[in-house]
Write a protein that holds these residues in place. Structure first.
Motif, PDB file in Angstrom:
ATOM      1  N   GLY A 252      32.387  49.274  33.437  1.00  0.00           N
ATOM      2  CA  GLY A 252      33.273  49.941  34.360  1.00  0.00           C
ATOM      3  C   GLY A 252      33.326  49.219  35.664  1.00  0.00           C
ATOM      4  O   GLY A 252      33.728  48.113  35.739  1.00  0.00           O
ATOM      5  N   ASN A 253      32.914  49.819  36.719  1.00  0.00           N
ATOM      6  CA  ASN A 253      32.796  49.147  37.979  1.00  0.00           C
ATOM      7  C   ASN A 253      32.086  50.015  38.949  1.00  0.00           C
ATOM      8  O   ASN A 253      31.703  51.109  38.641  1.00  0.00           O
ATOM      9  N   GLY A 254      31.887  49.554  40.147  1.00  0.00           N
ATOM     10  CA  GLY A 254      31.086  50.308  41.047  1.00  0.00           C
ATOM     11  C   GLY A 254      31.872  50.772  42.230  1.00  0.00           C
ATOM     12  O   GLY A 254      32.955  50.348  42.467  1.00  0.00           O
ATOM     13  N   GLY A 255      31.367  51.648  43.023  1.00  0.00           N
ATOM     14  CA  GLY A 255      32.008  51.949  44.262  1.00  0.00           C
ATOM     15  C   GLY A 255      31.719  53.335  44.726  1.00  0.00           C
ATOM     16  O   GLY A 255      31.530  54.223  43.934  1.00  0.00           O
TER      17      GLY A 255
ATOM     18  N   VAL B   1      43.206  44.555  37.370  1.00  0.00           N
ATOM     19  CA  VAL B   1      42.037  45.011  36.616  1.00  0.00           C
ATOM     20  C   VAL B   1      40.817  44.187  37.021  1.00  0.00           C
ATOM     21  O   VAL B   1      40.875  42.956  37.007  1.00  0.00           O
ATOM     22  N   PRO B   2      39.702  44.841  37.393  1.00  0.00           N
ATOM     23  CA  PRO B   2      38.475  44.074  37.680  1.00  0.00           C
ATOM     24  C   PRO B   2      38.008  43.364  36.416  1.00  0.00           C
ATOM     25  O   PRO B   2      37.632  44.000  35.436  1.00  0.00           O
TER      26      PRO B   2
ATOM     27  N   ALA C 148      34.626  41.292  43.752  1.00  0.00           N
ATOM     28  CA  ALA C 148      34.642  41.230  45.216  1.00  0.00           C
ATOM     29  C   ALA C 148      36.066  41.345  45.745  1.00  0.00           C
ATOM     30  O   ALA C 148      36.316  41.966  46.783  1.00  0.00           O
ATOM     31  N   VAL C 149      37.012  40.741  45.019  1.00  0.00           N
ATOM     32  CA  VAL C 149      38.421  40.831  45.407  1.00  0.00           C
ATOM     33  C   VAL C 149      38.929  42.254  45.237  1.00  0.00           C
ATOM     34  O   VAL C 149      39.669  42.767  46.085  1.00  0.00           O
ATOM     35  N   TRP C 150      38.530  42.905  44.146  1.00  0.00           N
ATOM     36  CA  TRP C 150      38.959  44.287  43.934  1.00  0.00           C
ATOM     37  C   TRP C 150      38.495  45.176  45.092  1.00  0.00           C
ATOM     38  O   TRP C 150      39.270  45.964  45.635  1.00  0.00           O
TER      39      TRP C 150
ATOM     40  N   ARG D 194      40.454  43.677  48.555  1.00  0.00           N
ATOM     41  CA  ARG D 194      41.923  43.729  48.626  1.00  0.00           C
ATOM     42  C   ARG D 194      42.485  45.063  48.169  1.00  0.00           C
ATOM     43  O   ARG D 194      43.404  45.610  48.785  1.00  0.00           O
ATOM     44  N   ILE D 195      41.937  45.602  47.076  1.00  0.00           N
ATOM     45  CA  ILE D 195      42.523  46.804  46.486  1.00  0.00           C
ATOM     46  C   ILE D 195      41.902  48.070  47.067  1.00  0.00           C
ATOM     47  O   ILE D 195      42.602  48.937  47.595  1.00  0.00           O
ATOM     48  N   TYR D 196      40.580  48.157  46.999  1.00  0.00           N
ATOM     49  CA  TYR D 196      39.918  49.387  47.458  1.00  0.00           C
ATOM     50  C   TYR D 196      39.984  49.538  48.973  1.00  0.00           C
ATOM     51  O   TYR D 196      40.381  50.583  49.491  1.00  0.00           O
TER      52      TYR D 196
END
Length: 537
Positions: free
Chosen positions: A32-35, A387-388, A420-422, A425-427
């Motif tokens: 998934g991803n983190g945040g 998409v990450p 890192a870009v997600w 730039r996105i979040y």
């Protein structure tokens, strides 16, 4: 200082958070991803007052406990900060959970337990919280912990000196006082029924400014070394206040962004624990490793940048919802291990969960085409789905979604982006058309849903609805339990009505473990708790 008249017991605190047993089958895969806002498909199976403990792994060893030893845990992404007050990635929190503690600490059932604090009281008006600090707690640098450290840490998080809170959960704090070495008084601007969950936030030494290079906490493990892009290593803290914890001498969190490389490392013995492993991979190693697959508290979704055309039109957002076949995604990507969702709350929080929204936009291609035509897009349109790339689960989901949307004339360009870009730039930058992500769960519905508040710094969807804002604010201020539940259910319904996103599923967490390990626990949060893990004889 207000007179403290309402004493709380720790069991009452846990009951107030009410994490109910998940009755439905949990979600999908392991990537998934983190945040603060985002995380990957996996975490743990929560419970409520009648909850069972964390589920046992298949093939769990039965030998006696062996002290010591080193363990290597695979993590899919690099850390964004070592400073726990600045970190936003859930993948960072899962690691630092072993290093830092707050006044309170969650367990695998989703209950809050005493950590640095040993007791607390709340004033009748719900504004003042008084905590008594546990004696004998030391920081990893050997310094004894006092209330001054708690005051510094939580005032820093609340931005009392800067006017800019580092964490939104502390935005309602009016003051933090330390009247003596063992007492902390936190006063809020207004009552907040979810505030106690914020007090799991890390306490660091008073005045400490070097957390991002040499983090110092009070947890069971202390920081040893960090090499960006490679690993973070922690070692046993011998002066931890809980006797016999931890058992392990050292834990290496090794960063392996390629799931296939992670699988090879697991099979070769380089990795002892592979959290968030894909379902197909889990099945491949089931005979040689312990395996876990349990429900969790996470929402996988496609988000729209609602400030950007054509997503500012509710008819377009609804059309895309009608075009998506969630069942196909769950079966094809998660191999059937996913709980279908219709808003930004998982059935893990059964007490607050609004049932029925998962089928609000039942797949209807003709309805989708009609809405697009009504919105001025009879032939569809082109868009980019970012998409990450580190998370194959989301990549696979994105490919299915692109194929489904093509059926209504929406041409989707898939844009793989580095993590890192997600984040940047996105979040943070909100520069995207659509993206797919997993939003990690919290212990309280307000902490999950407040990302959608119009003025929330984490509102990377650019969603704005005054009725949602007033509903959620009323919910967090409401002291009547039944009324609060109804308000949270209304908030979920508003998100669904507005088609604020395409809510897909709550995936399962999958874990593969060395057969010589025992004591591993899953959580309804994005954490890896190594304090209970041990080798068997």
């Amino acid at each position: 200082m207000r007179k403290q008249t309402k004493t709380k017991r720790w069991s009452a605190l846990a009951a107030a958070l009410l994490m109910a047993v998940l009755s439905a089958c949990g979600g999908g895969n392991g990537n998934g991803n983190g945040g603060e806002a985002a995380s990957s498909p996996s975490a743990g199976a929560p419970a409520s007052e009648a909850a069972s403990a964390s589920p046992s792994a298949s093939g769990e060893p039965s030998g006696g406990k062996k002290q010591g030893g080193n363990v290597t845990v695979l993590i899919l992404q690099d850390l964004d900060f070592l400073d726990p007050h600045q970190a936003v990635a859930a993948g960072t929190y899962e690691v630092l959970f072993n290093v830092f503690e707050g006044l309170l600490k969650p367990n695998e059932k989703g209950e809050l337990l005493p950590a640095i604090a040993e007791s607390y009281t709340v004033s009748d008006d719900g504004l003042s919280y008084t905590f008594k600090i546990r004696g004998g707690v030391k920081f990893h640098n050997g310094q004894p912990l006092t209330s001054a450290d708690v005051k510094y840490s939580y005032a820093r998080l609340a931005g009392l000196d800067t006017g800019k809170p580092l964490q939104a959960t502390f935005g309602g704090v009016r003051s933090v006082e330390a009247p003596d070495d063992s007492t902390v008084v936190i006063t809020l601007k207004e009552p907040n029924s979810s505030f106690l969950t914020a007090l799991t936030a890390a306490v660091i030494p008073n005045g400490y400014q070097d957390s991002n290079k040499n983090p110092v906490g009070t947890g069971p493990f202390k920081f040893k070394e960090y090499t960006p892009g490679q690993h973070l290593v922690v070692e046993k803290f011998p002066d931890y206040y809980q006797a016999g914890v931890p058992s392990l001498d050292q834990v290496e969190f090794r960063i392996v962004s390629d799931p296939q490389a992670g699988l090879l490392a697991l099979k070769s013995g380089e990795i002892d624990i592979y959290p968030r492993i894909g379902t197909e991979q889990l099945e491949q190693v089931a005979s040689d490793f312990q395996t876990l697959s349990t429900p969790q508290n996470l929402v996988q979704l496609v988000t729209f940048n609602i400030d950007r055309k054509p997503f500012d039109d509710i008819r377009v957002r609804q059309a895309l919802n009608y075009a998506i076949d969630k069942d196909e995604i769950i079966q094809g990507v998660a191999l059937g291990k996913g709980t279908k969702l219709g808003s930004n709350l998982s059935p893990v929080l059964a007490k607050y969960y609004q049932e029925g929204l998962e089928d609000k936009y039942k797949t209807d291609l003709e309805k989708a085409k009609s809405l697009l035509k009504e919105a001025g897009y009879p032939d569809g349109f082109e868009t980019t789905l970012s998409v990450p790339s580190v998370y194959q689960f989301h990549v696979d989901t994105a490919q299915v979604i692109a194929a489904q949307l093509e059926k209504i004339g929406v041409k989707v360009k898939l844009e793989p982006v580095e993590w890192a870009v997600w984040l940047e730039r996105i979040y943070k930058g909100r520069d995207y058309d659509t993206t797919i992500i997993g939003l990690d769960g919290k212990l309280d519905p307000y902490q999950i849903l407040n990302k959608y508040l119009s003025d929330s710094p984490n509102n990377f969807f650019n969603y704005s609805n005054p009725e949602f804002d007033s509903t959620l604010q009323a919910a967090v201020a409401e002291t009547d339990d039944a009324k609060r539940i109804e308000l949270y259910k209304k908030a979920q319904t508003l998100l669904a009505d507005d088609a604020a996103a395409i809510y897909i599923m709550d995936p399962n967490t999958n874990v593969a473990l060395n057969k010589k390990l025992a004591g591993y626990k899953t959580y309804p949060l994005y954490v890896q708790d190594l304090s209970s893990v041990y080798f068997t004889e």
